[in-house]
Design an enzyme around this catalytic site. Structure first.
Site: not given
Ligand code: CA2
Length: 150
Positions: A100, A18, A77, A74, A98, A107, A23, A10-11
């Site tokens: 990230h 953003r 969340a 990946n 896995e 964090r 990221y 997700p996301n």
């Molecule tokens: O660090 C990572 O790759 C995460 O898996 C990213 C997740 C976060 O919830 C994990 O704790 C760590 C969030 C992905 C959100 O991705 C975005 C990318 C660009 C803009 C907003 C969100």
């Protein structure tokens, strides 16, 4: 030629739009292209899938059985919440890595726990999109070792 499924949760479709300080600035499409090229150099066929839905991610993991030799995941969340994704990984019994982008251990406390970690051969985090390339290297080496001992 071995075959690997690269699964993003997700996301992660928002990559590059953003929070570049967390990221990175690359879009998911750019990251996937780099991964495909890197995998091809190692003789690995890479299939990239992204979904914002837990059930769709579970379906993709189930479908990997018999179709791919390993999984790079990946889970976004869902990493920190989804026993269902962990169970799906255990159920297909494929080697998985896995990934990230961020260092989840540096964090917020709620990001420190990963259910996914229990079901994978290893975790790579904190290296941005380069982490996916490390994961391809690690999984390709693992699959080669497996092939030699068969
Ligand atoms: O660090 C990572 O790759 C995460 O898996 C990213 C997740 C976060 O919830 C994990 O704790 C760590 C969030 C992905 C959100 O991705 C975005 C990318 C660009 C803009 C907003 C969100």
């Amino acid at each position: 030629m071995s075959s690997v499924l690269l699964l993003n949760g997700p996301n992660l479709n928002l990559l590059g739009t953003r929070q570049p300080e967390v990221y990175g600035a690359q879009t998911l499409g750019m990251v996937e292209k780099q991964c495909e090229a890197h995998a091809a150099d190692l003789g690995v066929a890479l299939t990239c899938v992204q979904s914002n839905h837990e059930g769709a991610l579970i379906d993709a993991i189930h479908s990997a059985r018999g179709a791919h030799d390993g999984i790079i995941l990946n889970a976004g969340a869902y990493t920190h919440t989804s026993i269902a994704l962990m169970d799906a990984l255990f159920s297909v019994a494929l080697p998985a890595v896995e990934v990230h982008l961020s260092n989840i251990h540096a964090r917020e406390e709620f990001r420190h726990r990963s259910y996914i970690s229990r079901a994978v051969i290893g975790q790579i985090c904190g290296f941005g999109s380069q982490g996916y390339l490390f994961a391809i290297d690690a999984l390709a080496a693992h699959l080669q070792r497996e092939a030699k001992t068969e």
